[in-house]
Design an enzyme around this catalytic site. Structure first.
Site, PDB file in Angstrom:
ATOM      1  N   CYS A 271       1.267   7.694  -1.936  1.00 31.81           N
ATOM      2  CA  CYS A 271       2.251   7.721  -3.028  1.00 31.81           C
ATOM      3  C   CYS A 271       3.417   8.604  -2.613  1.00 31.81           C
ATOM      4  CB  CYS A 271       1.564   8.276  -4.275  1.00 31.81           C
ATOM      5  SG  CYS A 271       2.626   8.474  -5.703  1.00 31.81           S
TER       6      CYS A 271
ATOM      7  N   SER B 263       4.631  10.869  -4.254  1.00 33.27           N
ATOM      8  CA  SER B 263       4.346  12.261  -4.638  1.00 33.27           C
ATOM      9  C   SER B 263       3.724  13.028  -3.468  1.00 33.27           C
ATOM     10  CB  SER B 263       3.384  12.328  -5.827  1.00 33.27           C
ATOM     11  OG  SER B 263       3.933  11.665  -6.926  1.00 33.27           O
TER      12      SER B 263
ATOM     13  N   HIS C  67       6.535  13.873  -1.208  1.00 39.41           N
ATOM     14  CA  HIS C  67       7.376  15.012  -1.622  1.00 39.41           C
ATOM     15  C   HIS C  67       6.868  16.316  -1.001  1.00 39.41           C
ATOM     16  CE1 HIS C  67       9.605  12.502  -4.221  1.00 39.41           C
ATOM     17  NE2 HIS C  67       8.786  12.479  -5.246  1.00 39.41           N
TER      18      HIS C  67
ATOM     19  N   HIS D  13      -4.099  11.665  -3.776  1.00 38.98           N
ATOM     20  CA  HIS D  13      -4.610  11.815  -5.149  1.00 38.98           C
ATOM     21  C   HIS D  13      -5.001  10.471  -5.749  1.00 38.98           C
ATOM     22  CE1 HIS D  13      -0.345  10.959  -5.309  1.00 38.98           C
ATOM     23  NE2 HIS D  13      -0.544  10.440  -6.507  1.00 38.98           N
TER      24      HIS D  13
ATOM     25  N   CYS E 160      -3.285   5.773  -9.565  1.00 36.90           N
ATOM     26  CA  CYS E 160      -1.963   6.397  -9.810  1.00 36.90           C
ATOM     27  C   CYS E 160      -0.885   5.357 -10.072  1.00 36.90           C
ATOM     28  CB  CYS E 160      -1.555   7.323  -8.672  1.00 36.90           C
ATOM     29  SG  CYS E 160       0.112   7.966  -8.894  1.00 36.90           S
TER      30      CYS E 160
HETATM   31  N1  APR Z   1      18.905   4.376  -7.123  1.00 37.11           N
HETATM   32  C1  APR Z   1      18.049   3.323  -7.217  1.00 37.11           C
HETATM   33  N2  APR Z   1      16.886   3.241  -6.543  1.00 37.11           N
HETATM   34  C2  APR Z   1      16.567   4.261  -5.720  1.00 37.11           C
HETATM   35  C3  APR Z   1      17.412   5.390  -5.560  1.00 37.11           C
HETATM   36  C4  APR Z   1      18.633   5.412  -6.299  1.00 37.11           C
HETATM   37  N3  APR Z   1      19.478   6.420  -6.212  1.00 37.11           N
HETATM   38  N4  APR Z   1      16.807   6.236  -4.694  1.00 37.11           N
HETATM   39  C5  APR Z   1      15.648   5.663  -4.326  1.00 37.11           C
HETATM   40  N5  APR Z   1      15.497   4.475  -4.942  1.00 37.11           N
HETATM   41  C6  APR Z   1      14.373   3.545  -4.830  1.00 37.11           C
HETATM   42  C7  APR Z   1      13.852   3.341  -3.429  1.00 37.11           C
HETATM   43  O1  APR Z   1      14.604   2.371  -2.731  1.00 37.11           O
HETATM   44  C8  APR Z   1      12.409   2.889  -3.684  1.00 37.11           C
HETATM   45  O2  APR Z   1      12.314   1.477  -3.797  1.00 37.11           O
HETATM   46  O3  APR Z   1      13.264   4.091  -5.537  1.00 37.11           O
HETATM   47  C9  APR Z   1      12.057   3.518  -5.026  1.00 37.11           C
HETATM   48  C10 APR Z   1      10.995   4.606  -4.940  1.00 37.11           C
HETATM   49  O4  APR Z   1       9.803   4.022  -4.545  1.00 37.11           O
HETATM   50  P1  APR Z   1       8.714   4.721  -3.617  1.00 37.11           P
HETATM   51  O5  APR Z   1       9.398   5.623  -2.650  1.00 37.11           O
HETATM   52  O6  APR Z   1       7.794   3.667  -3.110  1.00 37.11           O
HETATM   53  O7  APR Z   1       7.980   5.708  -4.650  1.00 37.11           O
HETATM   54  P2  APR Z   1       6.706   5.540  -5.634  1.00 37.11           P
HETATM   55  O8  APR Z   1       5.439   5.837  -4.883  1.00 37.11           O
HETATM   56  O9  APR Z   1       6.805   4.284  -6.417  1.00 37.11           O
HETATM   57  O10 APR Z   1       6.957   6.800  -6.586  1.00 37.11           O
HETATM   58  C11 APR Z   1       8.122   6.880  -7.384  1.00 37.11           C
HETATM   59  O11 APR Z   1       7.147   8.384  -8.972  1.00 37.11           O
HETATM   60  O12 APR Z   1       5.041   9.318  -8.784  1.00 37.11           O
HETATM   61  C12 APR Z   1       6.392   9.518  -8.641  1.00 37.11           C
HETATM   62  O13 APR Z   1       6.538  11.189  -6.965  1.00 37.11           O
HETATM   63  C13 APR Z   1       6.704   9.843  -7.201  1.00 37.11           C
HETATM   64  O14 APR Z   1       8.900  10.493  -7.667  1.00 37.11           O
HETATM   65  C14 APR Z   1       8.121   9.423  -7.134  1.00 37.11           C
HETATM   66  C15 APR Z   1       8.209   8.234  -8.059  1.00 37.11           C
END
Ligand code: APR
Ligand code: ZN
Length: 328
Positions: free
Chosen positions: A7, A9, A12, A29, A132
């Site tokens: 994930c 997270s 991060h 997690h 999650c």
């Molecule tokens: N505008 C639009 N989309 C964006 C931007 C932005 N400025 N920045 C990033 N993205 C998109 C990315 O292209 C990606 O498709 O956001 C998406 C994030 O997806 P993942 O990196 O796969 O993250 P994910 O595991 O889904 O988690 C998303 O939720 O649990 C929390 O910590 C986790 O903060 C994270 C969020």
């Protein structure tokens, strides 16, 4: 452990976006596991049970836990970083576990409340992501934002979390579901999961909130699934006067909203795992999967061994996967 999802997270912490001094730490997690053995005071589980790991463990005795409308327990608490495990390095150094779990590990030692027993028919590697991504995304739309039929909703950030939020909006009968991401490769799968429109803000000639205001008169629900402060603030601006902004992404520091704009009836909502109790949520989602109502398999795009975990994180960083899982 049977399998564990990667994930953002976990990313991060790995990439240093979220600081911790509790090192060394085992990340992970989102997990599916079989109970290997239980201690003498464990009454609700036995060896052989299939379980999902739970970041929102609940003691089930305190006032918070008696309030079934939330999933927060003051006693068990939610500890994202301050989380010791019983693991030790060879030199005796204690090892921390992300969210007190640390499931990127063949074995974990957890409290009873840190796992939820699920239907043994869910013993399929992909089902780890229920713990999650599916839970957070789906219930952020259906339970946290409480998306209503015929409404207009937007989901920003189409990772595994955001795509499940899109599906939750569809499940609750939203009429317009605008899926927003800067990565065009997310378009096809967003439409598959129920989006009625895909928008790449970088390809618009005006801010996305202005676009949403002009086309839809704003949105009833905006679900932020990135953890980006600027995006959260822009999502707030896209709300109709009585709209709800659901904060799902982890990150962002201090948000700025004009207080007066809250007074017309806007809401800003937050809550891990869509503020839904894990015992109820995991089982509901598992049932939907078994009934063929929820295409969880479609979201797992890559599989790795534990030794290949850094390749899996790299793929996430590059935006080239939806969910990667580690198979033990
Ligand atoms: N505008 C639009 N989309 C964006 C931007 C932005 N400025 N920045 C990033 N993205 C998109 C990315 O292209 C990606 O498709 O956001 C998406 C994030 O997806 P993942 O990196 O796969 O993250 P994910 O595991 O889904 O988690 C998303 O939720 O649990 C929390 O910590 C986790 O903060 C994270 C969020
Ligand atoms: Zn409690």
């Amino acid at each position: 452990m049977i399998s564990a999802g990667i994930c953002a997270s976990d990313g991060h912490i790995k990439w240093g976006h979220m600081k911790t001094s509790n090192l060394p730490m085992v990340l992970g997690h989102e997990g599916l596991a079989l109970v290997e053995s239980v201690g003498p005071e464990v009454k609700q589980l036995q060896a052989g049970d299939l379980v999902l790991t739970n970041i929102m463990s609940q003691c089930d005795q305190c006032k918070d836990c008696q309030d079934r409308s939330s999933n927060f327990c003051e006693k068990d608490g939610f500890q994202i970083r301050n989380a010791s495990t019983n693991k030790k390095l060879e030199d005796g150094t204690g090892v921390w576990g992300f969210c007190r779990l640390g499931v990127f590990s063949e074995y974990v030692l957890l409290k009873q409340s840190q796992v939820v027993k699920i239907d043994p028919r869910l013993n399929k590697e992909n089902c780890c992501i229920i713990s999650c991504a599916v839970m957070t995304g789906f219930f952020s739309a259906t339970n946290l934002a409480k998306v209503s039929p015929n409404s207009t909703a937007c989901v920003i950030g189409l990772g595994a979390i955001g795509l499940n939020a899109v599906f939750g909006c569809k499940f609750n009968g939203a009429q317009n579901i605008i899926a927003i991401d800067i990565n065009n490769s997310k378009k096809a799968i967003a439409l598959e999961f129920g989006a009625t429109e895909f928008v790449n803000p970088q390809e618009l000639d005006r801010p996305v909130e202005q676009y949403l205001k002009e086309k839809y008169g704003g949105v009833h629900y905006a679900i932020e699934c990135i953890g980006n402060q600027g995006v959260m603030e822009s999502a707030f601006k896209a709300l109709k006067p009585t709209g709800t902004l659901a904060l799902v992404g982890v990150g962002g520091k201090t948000l700025n909203f004009p207080a007066i704009e809250m007074l017309t009836g806007r809401t800003v909502a937050g809550g891990f795992l869509g503020k839904k109790r894990s015992d109820e949520g995991f089982n509901q989602l598992g049932e939907m999967y078994l009934n063929g109502q929820y295409n969880i398999d479609r979201l797992v795009t890559h599989r790795f061994s534990l030794e290949q975990i850094n390749d899996a994180f790299q793929l996430l960083k590059e935006g080239k996967c939806i969910r990667s899982i580690i198979v033990f």
